[in-house]
Scaffold this active site. Structure first.
Site, PDB file in Angstrom:
ATOM      1  N   HIS A   1      32.265  49.441  35.309  1.00  0.00           N
ATOM      2  CA  HIS A   1      33.693  49.475  35.620  1.00  0.00           C
ATOM      3  C   HIS A   1      34.304  50.840  35.306  1.00  0.00           C
ATOM      4  CE1 HIS A   1      34.465  45.036  36.012  1.00  0.00           C
ATOM      5  NE2 HIS A   1      33.375  44.964  35.272  1.00  0.00           N
TER       6      HIS A   1
ATOM      7  N   GLU B   1      37.328  51.655  36.181  1.00  0.00           N
ATOM      8  CA  GLU B   1      38.762  51.420  35.956  1.00  0.00           C
ATOM      9  C   GLU B   1      39.084  51.082  34.504  1.00  0.00           C
ATOM     10  OE1 GLU B   1      37.238  47.243  36.758  1.00  0.00           O
ATOM     11  OE2 GLU B   1      36.743  49.298  37.375  1.00  0.00           O
TER      12      GLU B   1
ATOM     13  N   CYS C   1      31.299  45.303  39.986  1.00  0.00           N
ATOM     14  CA  CYS C   1      30.861  44.107  39.262  1.00  0.00           C
ATOM     15  C   CYS C   1      30.836  42.900  40.214  1.00  0.00           C
ATOM     16  CB  CYS C   1      31.757  43.870  38.043  1.00  0.00           C
ATOM     17  SG  CYS C   1      31.037  42.745  36.821  1.00  0.00           S
TER      18      CYS C   1
END
Length: 227
Positions: A201, A203, A85
């Site tokens: 993302h 994560e 990002c």
């Protein structure tokens, strides 16, 4: 395996990335943007967020941070560098990956889950990955990837597209393009495939009960490829 996550003023996904890396076997260290050197690492991550409040262009001020000279040297020596990002925005500002990231097509902040299709499975990031379609999360205002026609031809000729936005079945078209990115591009590599910039993302998808587990698949595969 050792990793380092760079924290800039305004980073807000650095701790999420730290948790994800530690969960899947990395010994991670947090590194402040004003430090001179990154510690010895197998992987360096530029996390998501709003570095320097997104003043000027997103990532432009962070790309001039003191730590970035060490990160760039590490990448140019063949070290693995991943920008997620805002980290992707920083990578394009440093020139480690080609192109630019513009305002989203409809000029709105987007926050939702998306599907991406893995295009290159020979890199350290995706080699041996069991799934080709992954569900990740996006949260950005400037994620519209763009490059010139000549750059696009070079990127495609070198197979530098890492992932495309798609639907759950892997179809790639405008309907499943959340931000207007050229050719539905969600992430790209540098020519050597050791630097990955990606808007989604992974994560945020590491717990089946809270969000999803496709991020778990990504990180488990990544550390196995580095070992």
């Amino acid at each position: 395996m050792k990793s380092a996550v760079i924290t800039f003023p305004g980073s807000n996904c650095d701790r999420d990335m730290h948790v994800a890396l530690n969960k899947f076997g990395f010994k991670n260290k947090m590194v402040w943007h004003n430090d001179n050197e990154i510690p010895k690492s197998d992987l360096v991550v530029l996390p998501g967020g709003f570095s320097y409040g997104d003043y000027l262009r997103c990532g432009s001020m962070a790309s001039k941070s003191k730590i970035m000279k060490s990160v760039i040297d590490f990448a140019k020596s063949g070290g693995l560098v991943m920008g997620i990002c805002n980290g992707f925005q920083i990578l394009v500002e440093t020139g480690l990956v080609p192109g630019v990231l513009l305002r989203n097509k409809y000029l709105e902040f987007i926050c939702k889950n998306v599907f991406v299709k893995v295009n290159d499975k020979d890199s350290s990031y995706f080699k041996y990955l069991d799934k080709k379609i992954l569900e990740f999360h996006i949260a950005h205002n400037e994620g519209n990837y763009f490059c010139s026609k000549d750059q696009l031809k070079e990127i495609e000729d070198n197979n530098q597209v890492a992932v495309y936005y798609c639907n759950e079945q892997g179809q790639i078209n405008d309907q499943y393009n959340p931000n207007g990115s050229i050719k539905n591009i969600a992430g790209i590599f540098n020519k050597e495939k050791n630097v990955l910039g990606m808007m989604p993302h992974p994560e945020r998808m590491i717990d089946k009960s809270l969000s999803g587990e496709d991020g778990s698949i990504f990180f488990e595969n990544l550390i196995n490829n580095i070992k």
